[in-house]
Design an enzyme around this catalytic site. Structure first.
Site, PDB file in Angstrom:
ATOM      1  CB  CYS A 148      29.868   9.211  21.789  1.00 20.20           C
ATOM      2  SG  CYS A 148      31.509   8.282  22.168  1.00 20.20           S
ATOM      3  CG  HIS A 173      31.399  13.548  22.101  1.00 21.28           C
ATOM      4  ND1 HIS A 173      31.601  12.993  23.215  1.00 21.28           N
ATOM      5  CD2 HIS A 173      32.098  12.769  21.286  1.00 21.28           C
ATOM      6  CE1 HIS A 173      31.946  11.847  23.226  1.00 21.28           C
ATOM      7  NE2 HIS A 173      32.537  11.671  21.997  1.00 21.28           N
ATOM      8  CG  ASN A 225      35.502  10.099  23.975  1.00 24.19           C
ATOM      9  OD1 ASN A 225      34.383  10.069  24.707  1.00 24.19           O
ATOM     10  ND2 ASN A 225      35.707  10.094  23.023  1.00 24.19           N
TER      11      ASN A 225
HETATM   12  O1  UT7 Z   1      33.997   9.634  20.885  1.00 25.91           O
HETATM   13  C1  UT7 Z   1      34.028   8.961  19.600  1.00 25.91           C
HETATM   14  C2  UT7 Z   1      34.792   9.627  18.598  1.00 25.91           C
HETATM   15  N1  UT7 Z   1      35.996   9.703  18.764  1.00 25.91           N
HETATM   16  C3  UT7 Z   1      36.627  10.724  18.031  1.00 25.91           C
HETATM   17  O2  UT7 Z   1      36.117  11.780  17.641  1.00 25.91           O
HETATM   18  C4  UT7 Z   1      38.182  10.222  17.964  1.00 25.91           C
HETATM   19  C5  UT7 Z   1      38.711  11.089  16.675  1.00 25.91           C
HETATM   20  N2  UT7 Z   1      40.174  10.933  16.510  1.00 25.91           N
HETATM   21  C6  UT7 Z   1      41.086  11.532  17.198  1.00 25.91           C
HETATM   22  O3  UT7 Z   1      40.790  12.190  18.076  1.00 25.91           O
HETATM   23  C7  UT7 Z   1      42.588  11.622  16.719  1.00 25.91           C
HETATM   24  O4  UT7 Z   1      42.587  10.893  15.323  1.00 25.91           O
HETATM   25  C8  UT7 Z   1      43.441  10.791  17.586  1.00 25.91           C
HETATM   26  C9  UT7 Z   1      43.809  11.512  18.868  1.00 25.91           C
HETATM   27  C10 UT7 Z   1      42.901   9.399  17.758  1.00 25.91           C
HETATM   28  C11 UT7 Z   1      44.771  10.547  16.864  1.00 25.91           C
HETATM   29  O5  UT7 Z   1      45.468  11.735  16.374  1.00 25.91           O
HETATM   30  P1  UT7 Z   1      46.094  12.174  14.954  1.00 25.91           P
HETATM   31  O6  UT7 Z   1      46.451  13.315  14.885  1.00 25.91           O
HETATM   32  O7  UT7 Z   1      44.720  11.696  14.090  1.00 25.91           O
HETATM   33  O8  UT7 Z   1      47.109  11.025  14.963  1.00 25.91           O
HETATM   34  P2  UT7 Z   1      47.320   9.720  13.765  1.00 25.91           P
HETATM   35  O9  UT7 Z   1      46.597   8.833  14.307  1.00 25.91           O
HETATM   36  O10 UT7 Z   1      47.360  10.456  12.447  1.00 25.91           O
HETATM   37  O11 UT7 Z   1      48.851   9.532  14.373  1.00 25.91           O
HETATM   38  C12 UT7 Z   1      50.038  10.273  13.841  1.00 25.91           C
HETATM   39  C13 UT7 Z   1      51.267   9.870  14.600  1.00 25.91           C
HETATM   40  C14 UT7 Z   1      51.324   8.299  14.113  1.00 25.91           C
HETATM   41  O12 UT7 Z   1      52.627   8.023  13.874  1.00 25.91           O
HETATM   42  P3  UT7 Z   1      53.248   7.938  12.215  1.00 25.91           P
HETATM   43  O13 UT7 Z   1      52.472   6.990  11.589  1.00 25.91           O
HETATM   44  O14 UT7 Z   1      53.127   9.303  11.661  1.00 25.91           O
HETATM   45  O15 UT7 Z   1      54.714   7.684  12.624  1.00 25.91           O
HETATM   46  C15 UT7 Z   1      50.800   7.634  15.234  1.00 25.91           C
HETATM   47  O16 UT7 Z   1      51.317   6.214  15.254  1.00 25.91           O
HETATM   48  O17 UT7 Z   1      51.221   9.790  15.953  1.00 25.91           O
HETATM   49  C16 UT7 Z   1      51.285   8.247  16.297  1.00 25.91           C
HETATM   50  N3  UT7 Z   1      50.653   8.129  17.587  1.00 25.91           N
HETATM   51  C17 UT7 Z   1      51.134   8.395  18.834  1.00 25.91           C
HETATM   52  N4  UT7 Z   1      52.227   8.983  19.241  1.00 25.91           N
HETATM   53  C18 UT7 Z   1      52.540   9.102  20.495  1.00 25.91           C
HETATM   54  C19 UT7 Z   1      49.325   7.596  17.852  1.00 25.91           C
HETATM   55  N5  UT7 Z   1      48.995   7.727  19.145  1.00 25.91           N
HETATM   56  C20 UT7 Z   1      49.895   7.962  19.714  1.00 25.91           C
HETATM   57  C21 UT7 Z   1      50.255   8.395  20.999  1.00 25.91           C
HETATM   58  N6  UT7 Z   1      51.391   8.840  21.525  1.00 25.91           N
HETATM   59  N7  UT7 Z   1      49.379   8.110  22.070  1.00 25.91           N
END
Ligand code: UT7
Length: 326
Positions: free
Chosen positions: A112, A252, A282
């Protein structure tokens, strides 16, 4: 004289993949995606569209704006983490499409952050007098490497391209300064494990989905905020520009919460913080040139205004650049 971006353009495929489409594919909801990422929809390349064809379209539009014939282009740099092939380079395929017969060609793999890495090479080439007309392209077909059964990643990524022409003078955006960085010790945080020489494609890598993008989102999120903030600060310090002198922030586009954090950190008004994530998701290396192309179309930046660009991605890699409207 600092090199100048004299023309910029973008290309987005027509097909839209909305959050409600994704609700039918994985266990997710529009509400979760919008609140956790800010994404409402993203674009999907057609089966016969590739980074090379999307990149060529953006490049053709940039050359048209600059009124420059493709045969006058000296070099083509293409940032992509989703190239048409491992070899030949996507830049070489674009050269043929454009008819830029004089141009040397190079792909940049900095995920990216690739557009800013490309811009730095173009700046060096132009300012040293080695080349006069350099195309910097960022083009991604993320949909080819996303597992549409993995809700952690499939909601985030989209396809698209941006391209700019870098020359030694002219009106546009002077590339005042660029700072780049990387930390390979965290390379495991975002990767496509199979398809390279370490894990060549096989039925086993295919069956276990190792040819898809993997990401530890939570960890990446923390690094993204920290690294973009530090690199933007380093870039401002190096160029002697005060935070209060930044007129536009072009971060970004990975997550609206990351964008908010950076915007607040540098006290940039929200309406001067560029956001395309809601409509394109993204698009990896292409997010920054796409956003800059949209701002440029509006004729919004005024002469003398400073624009701060900041990126972060797999590698890990990061970078920031200060542009000045001239
Ligand atoms: O371009 C390269 C750089 N990329 C980035 O900078 C991406 C950076 N990361 C992010 O944007 C975020 O970490 C994500 C959007 C990928 C995830 O968001 P988060 O707030 O960090 O969520 P999480 O991974 O902590 O997940 C929270 C909960 C989990 O459930 P439990 O374990 O708490 O029960 C996940 O399983 O949300 C769940 N979850 C979802 N739920 C519904 C993860 N993805 C989804 C989804 N829909 N698509």
């Amino acid at each position: 004289m600092p090199a100048t971006i004299t023309a910029i353009a973008a290309y987005l495929p027509e097909k839209i993949l909305s959050n409600s489409d994704l609700e039918k594919m994985v266990e997710t909801s529009n509400e979760w995606i919008v609140t956790r990422t800010g994404i409402e929809e993203r674009r999907m390349a057609h089966t016969d569209e590739f980074p090379s064809s999307m990149g060529a379209k953006a490049a053709q539009a940039a050359l048209q704006k600059a009124n420059l014939a493709a045969t006058e282009v000296d070099a083509i740099l293409c940032a992509t983490m989703t190239p048409d092939y491992i070899t030949p380079s996507t830049a070489a395929i674009i050269q043929n499409t454009l008819g830029a017969t004089k141009a040397c060609c190079l792909d940049i793999q900095a995920a990216c952050s690739g557009f800013l890495y490309g811009l730095s090479i173009a700046k060096g080439w132009v300012e040293s007098g080695m080349y006069r007309n350099v195309l910097v392209i960022a083009a991604e077909k993320n949909s080819a490497f996303v597992d549409y059964k993995d809700r952690n990643t499939c909601i985030l990524f989209g396809d698209g391209s941006g391209a700019c022409l870098v020359q030694s003078s002219g009106s546009g955006y002077e590339i005042s300064h660029i700072c780049l960085g990387a930390d390979g010790s965290e390379s495991h945080l975002i990767s496509i494990p199979a398809g390279g020489s370490r894990q060549p494609t096989s039925s086993s890598t295919h069956d276990t989905g190792q040819h898809y993008m993997k990401m530890d989102g939570k960890e990446v999120f923390k690094h993204a905020v920290r690294r973009m903030e530090a690199s933007a600060k380093e870039c401002l310090d190096a160029s002697g520009i005060a935070e209060t002198d930044i007129a536009w922030l072009i971060p970004h586009q990975a997550n609206i919460r990351i964008i908010e954090a950076i915007s607040k950190r540098f006290s940039i008004p929200w309406e001067r913080t560029l956001r395309t994530i809601h409509k394109y998701g993204n698009t990896s290396s292409a997010t920054i040139p796409i956003a800059l192309a949209e701002l440029d179309e509006l004729n919004a930046p005024q002469k003398g205004e400073h624009l701060l660009l900041t990126a972060f991605g797999a590698g890990l890699t990061w970078g920031s650049s200060l542009l000045t409207k001239v």
